[in-house]
Design an enzyme around this catalytic site. Structure first.
Site, PDB file in Angstrom:
ATOM      1  N   LYS A   1       2.621  10.320  -0.267  1.00  0.00           N
ATOM      2  CA  LYS A   1       1.930  10.669   0.864  1.00  0.00           C
ATOM      3  C   LYS A   1       2.847  11.648   1.642  1.00  0.00           C
ATOM      4  O   LYS A   1       2.468  11.811   2.874  1.00  0.00           O
ATOM      5  CB  LYS A   1       1.329   9.597   1.660  1.00  0.00           C
ATOM      6  CG  LYS A   1       0.599   8.597   0.680  1.00  0.00           C
ATOM      7  CD  LYS A   1      -0.112   7.594   1.547  1.00  0.00           C
ATOM      8  CE  LYS A   1      -1.607   7.651   1.628  1.00  0.00           C
ATOM      9  NZ  LYS A   1      -2.464   6.728   1.920  1.00  0.00           N
TER      10      LYS A   1
ATOM     11  N   LYS B   1       1.778   1.945  -5.233  1.00  0.00           N
ATOM     12  CA  LYS B   1       2.189   1.493  -6.264  1.00  0.00           C
ATOM     13  C   LYS B   1       1.209   1.910  -7.425  1.00  0.00           C
ATOM     14  O   LYS B   1       1.641   2.173  -8.490  1.00  0.00           O
ATOM     15  CB  LYS B   1       2.456  -0.016  -6.210  1.00  0.00           C
ATOM     16  CG  LYS B   1       3.376  -0.358  -5.252  1.00  0.00           C
ATOM     17  CD  LYS B   1       3.524  -1.989  -5.081  1.00  0.00           C
ATOM     18  CE  LYS B   1       2.239  -2.501  -4.364  1.00  0.00           C
ATOM     19  NZ  LYS B   1       2.002  -2.169  -2.902  1.00  0.00           N
TER      20      LYS B   1
ATOM     21  N   GLY C   1      -4.447  -4.489  -3.796  1.00  0.00           N
ATOM     22  CA  GLY C   1      -5.352  -3.373  -4.076  1.00  0.00           C
ATOM     23  C   GLY C   1      -4.621  -2.437  -4.466  1.00  0.00           C
ATOM     24  O   GLY C   1      -3.942  -1.411  -3.437  1.00  0.00           O
ATOM     25  N   HIS C   2      -4.870  -1.880  -5.652  1.00  0.00           N
ATOM     26  CA  HIS C   2      -3.927  -0.808  -6.025  1.00  0.00           C
ATOM     27  C   HIS C   2      -5.019   0.337  -6.414  1.00  0.00           C
ATOM     28  O   HIS C   2      -5.944   0.068  -7.467  1.00  0.00           O
ATOM     29  CB  HIS C   2      -3.175  -1.119  -7.420  1.00  0.00           C
ATOM     30  CG  HIS C   2      -2.233  -2.070  -6.966  1.00  0.00           C
ATOM     31  ND1 HIS C   2      -1.351  -2.936  -8.101  1.00  0.00           N
ATOM     32  CD2 HIS C   2      -1.765  -2.566  -5.785  1.00  0.00           C
ATOM     33  CE1 HIS C   2      -0.560  -3.544  -7.362  1.00  0.00           C
ATOM     34  NE2 HIS C   2      -0.696  -3.684  -6.016  1.00  0.00           N
TER      35      HIS C   2
ATOM     36  N   ASP D   1       0.866  -1.229   0.022  1.00  0.00           N
ATOM     37  CA  ASP D   1      -0.069  -0.057   0.061  1.00  0.00           C
ATOM     38  C   ASP D   1       0.826   1.081   0.026  1.00  0.00           C
ATOM     39  O   ASP D   1       0.345   2.348   0.684  1.00  0.00           O
ATOM     40  CB  ASP D   1      -1.235  -0.102   1.193  1.00  0.00           C
ATOM     41  CG  ASP D   1      -1.811  -1.182   1.436  1.00  0.00           C
ATOM     42  OD1 ASP D   1      -2.133  -1.668   0.158  1.00  0.00           O
ATOM     43  OD2 ASP D   1      -2.126  -1.686   2.297  1.00  0.00           O
TER      44      ASP D   1
ATOM     45  N   GLY E   1     -10.465  -3.245   3.469  1.00  0.00           N
ATOM     46  CA  GLY E   1     -11.279  -2.136   4.325  1.00  0.00           C
ATOM     47  C   GLY E   1     -10.527  -2.064   5.787  1.00  0.00           C
ATOM     48  O   GLY E   1     -10.923  -1.359   6.306  1.00  0.00           O
TER      49      GLY E   1
ATOM     50  N   ASP F   1       2.216  14.786   1.672  1.00  0.00           N
ATOM     51  CA  ASP F   1       1.216  15.784   2.191  1.00  0.00           C
ATOM     52  C   ASP F   1       0.628  15.177   3.631  1.00  0.00           C
ATOM     53  O   ASP F   1       0.287  16.253   4.347  1.00  0.00           O
ATOM     54  CB  ASP F   1       0.077  15.883   1.105  1.00  0.00           C
ATOM     55  CG  ASP F   1      -0.531  14.676   0.877  1.00  0.00           C
ATOM     56  OD1 ASP F   1       0.012  13.545   0.096  1.00  0.00           O
ATOM     57  OD2 ASP F   1      -1.879  14.215   0.865  1.00  0.00           O
TER      58      ASP F   1
ATOM     59  N   THR G   1       3.621 -12.690   2.463  1.00  0.00           N
ATOM     60  CA  THR G   1       2.336 -13.134   1.515  1.00  0.00           C
ATOM     61  C   THR G   1       3.203 -14.385   1.080  1.00  0.00           C
ATOM     62  O   THR G   1       4.515 -14.525   1.385  1.00  0.00           O
ATOM     63  CB  THR G   1       1.923 -12.233   0.477  1.00  0.00           C
ATOM     64  OG1 THR G   1       0.957 -12.913  -0.202  1.00  0.00           O
ATOM     65  CG2 THR G   1       3.076 -11.588  -0.322  1.00  0.00           C
TER      66      THR G   1
HETATM   67  P1  GDP Z   1      -0.769   0.135  -3.614  1.00  0.00           P
HETATM   68  O1  GDP Z   1      -1.193  -1.162  -2.926  1.00  0.00           O
HETATM   69  O2  GDP Z   1       0.734   0.428  -3.277  1.00  0.00           O
HETATM   70  O3  GDP Z   1      -1.283   0.431  -4.896  1.00  0.00           O
HETATM   71  O4  GDP Z   1      -1.319   1.454  -2.673  1.00  0.00           O
HETATM   72  P2  GDP Z   1      -2.894   1.354  -2.235  1.00  0.00           P
HETATM   73  O5  GDP Z   1      -3.891   1.998  -3.362  1.00  0.00           O
HETATM   74  O6  GDP Z   1      -3.336   0.378  -1.633  1.00  0.00           O
HETATM   75  O7  GDP Z   1      -2.820   2.633  -1.160  1.00  0.00           O
HETATM   76  C1  GDP Z   1      -2.285   3.930  -1.140  1.00  0.00           C
HETATM   77  C2  GDP Z   1      -3.498   4.952  -0.707  1.00  0.00           C
HETATM   78  O8  GDP Z   1      -2.842   6.363  -0.741  1.00  0.00           O
HETATM   79  C3  GDP Z   1      -4.686   4.897  -1.995  1.00  0.00           C
HETATM   80  O9  GDP Z   1      -5.692   5.286  -1.308  1.00  0.00           O
HETATM   81  C4  GDP Z   1      -4.169   6.185  -2.765  1.00  0.00           C
HETATM   82  O10 GDP Z   1      -5.127   6.778  -3.425  1.00  0.00           O
HETATM   83  C5  GDP Z   1      -3.499   7.156  -1.828  1.00  0.00           C
HETATM   84  N1  GDP Z   1      -2.424   7.990  -2.115  1.00  0.00           N
HETATM   85  C6  GDP Z   1      -1.534   7.671  -2.981  1.00  0.00           C
HETATM   86  N2  GDP Z   1      -0.360   8.612  -3.109  1.00  0.00           N
HETATM   87  C7  GDP Z   1      -0.803   9.511  -2.314  1.00  0.00           C
HETATM   88  C8  GDP Z   1      -0.363  10.757  -1.946  1.00  0.00           C
HETATM   89  O11 GDP Z   1       0.630  11.082  -2.192  1.00  0.00           O
HETATM   90  N3  GDP Z   1      -1.073  11.448  -1.065  1.00  0.00           N
HETATM   91  C9  GDP Z   1      -2.360  11.114  -0.360  1.00  0.00           C
HETATM   92  N4  GDP Z   1      -2.790  11.972   0.721  1.00  0.00           N
HETATM   93  N5  GDP Z   1      -2.676   9.971  -0.732  1.00  0.00           N
HETATM   94  C10 GDP Z   1      -2.207   9.033  -1.741  1.00  0.00           C
HETATM   95  P1  IMO Z   2      -0.931  -4.273  -2.276  1.00  0.00           P
HETATM   96  O1  IMO Z   2      -0.314  -4.724  -3.658  1.00  0.00           O
HETATM   97  C1  IMO Z   2      -0.993  -4.800   2.115  1.00  0.00           C
HETATM   98  C2  IMO Z   2      -0.802  -8.958   3.640  1.00  0.00           C
HETATM   99  C3  IMO Z   2      -1.796  -9.185   4.487  1.00  0.00           C
HETATM  100  C4  IMO Z   2      -1.216 -10.335   5.371  1.00  0.00           C
HETATM  101  C5  IMO Z   2      -0.338 -10.907   4.574  1.00  0.00           C
HETATM  102  C6  IMO Z   2      -0.484 -12.271   3.999  1.00  0.00           C
HETATM  103  O2  IMO Z   2      -2.185  -3.590  -2.136  1.00  0.00           O
HETATM  104  O3  IMO Z   2       0.439  -3.522  -1.749  1.00  0.00           O
HETATM  105  P2  IMO Z   2      -2.227 -13.026   2.012  1.00  0.00           P
HETATM  106  O4  IMO Z   2      -3.525 -12.774   1.892  1.00  0.00           O
HETATM  107  O5  IMO Z   2      -1.318 -12.326   0.943  1.00  0.00           O
HETATM  108  O6  IMO Z   2      -1.892 -14.448   2.207  1.00  0.00           O
HETATM  109  O7  IMO Z   2      -1.823 -12.150   3.315  1.00  0.00           O
HETATM  110  O8  IMO Z   2       0.108  -9.907   3.534  1.00  0.00           O
HETATM  111  N1  IMO Z   2      -0.711  -8.306   2.542  1.00  0.00           N
HETATM  112  C7  IMO Z   2      -1.102  -7.027   1.966  1.00  0.00           C
HETATM  113  N2  IMO Z   2      -0.831  -5.968   2.877  1.00  0.00           N
HETATM  114  N3  IMO Z   2      -1.102  -4.529   0.802  1.00  0.00           N
HETATM  115  C8  IMO Z   2      -0.956  -5.626   0.072  1.00  0.00           C
HETATM  116  O9  IMO Z   2      -1.042  -5.654  -1.502  1.00  0.00           O
HETATM  117  C9  IMO Z   2      -0.939  -6.940   0.667  1.00  0.00           C
HETATM  118  N4  IMO Z   2      -1.179  -8.221   0.178  1.00  0.00           N
HETATM  119  C10 IMO Z   2      -0.783  -9.091   1.189  1.00  0.00           C
HETATM  120  O10 IMO Z   2      -2.556  -8.067   5.081  1.00  0.00           O
HETATM  121  O11 IMO Z   2      -0.730  -9.506   6.436  1.00  0.00           O
HETATM  122 MG    MG Z   3      -2.828  -1.650  -1.805  1.00  0.00          MG
END
Ligand code: GDP
Ligand code: IMO
Ligand code: MG
Length: 435
Positions: free
Chosen positions: A330, A16, A40-41, A13, A301, A332, A238
Site C-alpha cells: 500500500k 498477506k 479475510g484475505h 489486513d 466490512g 501507493d 485473537t
Molecule cells: P490480509 O488480511 O493481510 O490478506 O489483507 P486484506 O485482504 O484483508 O486487506 C488488504 C487490502 O488492501 C485488500 O483490499 C487488498 O486488495 C488491498 N491491497 C493490498 N495491497 C495493496 C496495495 O499495495 N495497494 C492498494 N491500494 N491496495 C492494496
Molecule cells: P486477517 O487474516 C484484522 C481482530 C478482530 C478483533 C480481534 C479478535 O484478515 O489479517 P476474533 O474474532 O479473532 O476473536 O477477534 O482480532 N482480528 C482481525 N483483524 N484482520 C484479521 O485477519 C483479524 N482476525 C482477527 O477484529 O479485534
Molecule cells: Mg484481512
C-alpha cells in the site's frame, strides 16, 4: 528454501493474501495453520477478485490447499466459501485437504462470542463474532470437537452433549435466550460432515511425507503479530499464535522444517476492533488514509482504524518470526503526502520505551516518538519496476528497512497481483523455489 511462512506484522489486513498469491505458484502446497474464518484475505488479478477466509490463498492458483490442525473450522462457513469460489470458476476437489485434527466451531461458540462481547459493553474486544475465541477455549479445555469425530456418531453425540451442557449454562448466565437444540446441531453437522468428507485426511502425515519427499510448502499466516494471543496487545488479540512459532504446531510438522519467513507490513498501520493503537489518527489524515486505502474489513466490512507506521510494532513482528524479509504494501496510498511520520519509540511517564509494554493501559497512554520522512507526491500506483519509484519513496522504504531490521523484497503499489515491485536482487527471492 522449500518451506516458507508469510505472516502479518501489524494488527492484520497487511495484504498477506496478495503476497501469498504472488508466491503460491512457486510452491506445491499452501497451508493455513491457525485462526479461522475471522481472517479475510484478498486476492486480485486482472479483473478477478477473491475474498478468502478459510481456503488457503493458493487455492485460487490451483495449488494443493491444506487447512491444518491448528485451524478452527466452521463447517458451514467452509462449505459456503467452497461454493462461492467454485461459482467464480475455481476448482475445489482433491486439491483441498482438511485436517482430521482441526477443531470444529459449533453454534454455542458463536453465541458465546456474541454474549461475551455484548456483556463487556465498552470493554468489548470487537471480535469478528465468528466463535473463534470460544472454540480455541474448548480445545484448550479438551472439550472441543475435532473433524475426525464428525464421522463417529456416538462419540460426536457424547462430546456435543457435554459441550452443550457446559456452554448452555454459561450462555443462560449471560442472558442468551436462543440456545440451540443439540439434536438440530447434530443433524446439521451430519450434513456438512458428509459434504466435507472427501477433503478430510491426516494432513500432518500428508505434509511430513510431502516434505520428506522434497516437496515445497508455503505456510499462510492469518491476522498479525500484534493480534497474537501471547505476544500481541492482550487482551485485545485473537486466540491463536500469529507468528512463525505457530507454523509447526498448527501443521503437525517439525519446527526444523521451516526455512524462512516473510513478514507483510502495510506502509502505514490499521486495526479493526478495539484495543490500543498508539499511532492512530482520529483526524482528517486518518480519514484520508481510510478512504484512499479503502480500509474496510474484508470479513466484516467494519471501517478500519488508521494511523502512521509503527516501527516498534514492525520490528517486534520481524524479531518474533525471525523474518529474513518483509513486504511493504500500500505504498501507493501515501502518494499524496508531503511528509510521513514514522513512530520509532514510545514515551511513558517521562521514560523512553523501545518495546510494546505488556499492559494495554500503558500502551493506551504512550506518546509515540515520531521521526518524519519526506513524502514523494508522485503517483506510484501500479508501478512494477524499482526505477519507476520516485527517490523519496525509495528513501521511505530504506528508512523502514533500517528501523525494522529486514530488507523489503516486495513493494506493493496496488491491490492486484501485477501491481508489485519484485526486488529480484534480494537474497530471499533468489532462494525461493523456482527462482
Ligand atoms: P490480509 O488480511 O493481510 O490478506 O489483507 P486484506 O485482504 O484483508 O486487506 C488488504 C487490502 O488492501 C485488500 O483490499 C487488498 O486488495 C488491498 N491491497 C493490498 N495491497 C495493496 C496495495 O499495495 N495497494 C492498494 N491500494 N491496495 C492494496
Ligand atoms: P486477517 O487474516 C484484522 C481482530 C478482530 C478483533 C480481534 C479478535 O484478515 O489479517 P476474533 O474474532 O479473532 O476473536 O477477534 O482480532 N482480528 C482481525 N483483524 N484482520 C484479521 O485477519 C483479524 N482476525 C482477527 O477484529 O479485534
Ligand atoms: Mg484481512
Amino acid at each position: 528454501m522449500k518451506v516458507v511462512a508469510i505472516l502479518g506484522g501489524q494488527w492484520g489486513d497487511e495484504g498477506k493474501g496478495k503476497i501469498i498469491d504472488l508466491l503460491s505458484d512457486r510452491f506445491d502446497v499452501v497451508a493455513r495453520y491457525h485462526g479461522g474464518h475471522n481472517a479475510g484475505h484478498t486476492v486480485k488479478f486482472g479483473d478477478r477478485h477473491f475474498a478468502l477466509h478459510l481456503l488457503p490463498a493458493g487455492a485460487v492458483r490451483g495449488r494443493i490447499g491444506v487447512i491444518g490442525a491448528g485451524v478452527v473450522v466452521d463447517p458451514d462457513a467452509l462449505l459456503a466459501e467452497i461454493a462461492g469460489v467454485r461459482e467464480q470458476g475455481i476448482e475445489i476437489g482433491d486439491n483441498l485437504l482438511l485436517s482430521d485434527r482441526a477443531q470444529v466451531i459449533l453454534p454455542w461458540h458463536r453465541l458465546l462470542d456474541a454474549a461475551r462481547e455484548s456483556a463487556a459493553g465498552d470493554g468489548k474486544i470487537g471480535t469478528t463474532l465468528r466463535g473463534i475465541g470460544p472454540s480455541y477455549e474448548s480445545a484448550a479445555a479438551r472439550k472441543g470437537v475435532r473433524v475426525a469425530e464428525l464421522y463417529r456418531p456416538a462419540t460426536l453425540r457424547a462430546r456435543v452433549e457435554a459441550l452443550a451442557a457446559e456452554t448452555g449454562a454459561l450462555l443462560r448466565a449471560l442472558g442468551c435466550a436462543d440456545i440451540p437444540e443439540t439434536s438440530a446441531v447434530l443433524d446439521a453437522l451430519g450434513r456438512s460432515a458428509e459434504a466435507l468428507k472427501p477433503h478430510v485426511r491426516d494432513t500432518g502425515r500428508y505434509l511430513r511425507d510431502h516434505l520428506r519427499g522434497g516437496g515445497t510448502l508455503l505456510a499462510e499466516g492469518a491476522h498479525g503479530a500484534m493480534l497474537d494471543l501471547s505476544a500481541g496487545t492482550y487482551p485485545f488479540v485473537t486466540s491463536s499464535t500469529c507468528t512463525s512459532a505457530g507454523v509447526a504446531a498448527g501443521l503437525h510438522i517439525s519446527p526444523r522444517a521451516l526455512d524462512g519467513s516473510l513478514v507483510v507490513l502495510k506502509a502505514y498501520t490499521t486495526r479493526v476492533g478495539s484495543g490500543p493503537f498508539p499511532t492512530e489518527l482520529k483526524d482528517a489524515t486518518g480519514e484520508f488514509l481510510r478512504a484512499r486505502g479503502n480500509e474496510y474489513g474484508t470479513s466484516t466490512g467494519r471501517p478500519r482504524r488508521t494511523g502512521w507506521f509503527d516501527a516498534v510494532v514492525a520490528r517486534t513482528a520481524v524479531e518474533l518470526s525471525g523474518a529474513a524479509a518483509v513486504a511493504i504494501t500500500k505504498l501507493d496510498v501515501l502518494d499524496d503526502l508531503a511528509e510521513i511520520p514514522v513512530c520509532v519509540g514510545y514515551r511513558l511517564d517521562g521514560h523512553e520505551l523501545r518495546d510494546v509494554p505488556p499492559l494495554v493501559e500503558d500502551l493506551d497512554r504512550v506518546e509515540p516518538v515520531y521521526e518524519t520522512v519526506p513524502g514523494w507526491r508522485t503517483k506510484t500506483t501500479a508501478a512494477t519496476r524499482t526505477e519507476d519509484l520516485p527517490p523519496a519513496a525509495h528513501r521511505y522504504v530504506r528508512y523502514l528497512e533500517e528501523r525494522i531490521g529486514a530488507p523489503a523484497v516486495f513493494l506493493s503499489t496496488g491491490p492486484r497481483r501485477e501491481e508489485t515491485v519484485w526486488r529480484m536482487e534480494s537474497e530471499f527471492l533468489r532462494a525461493l523455489p523456482g527462482a
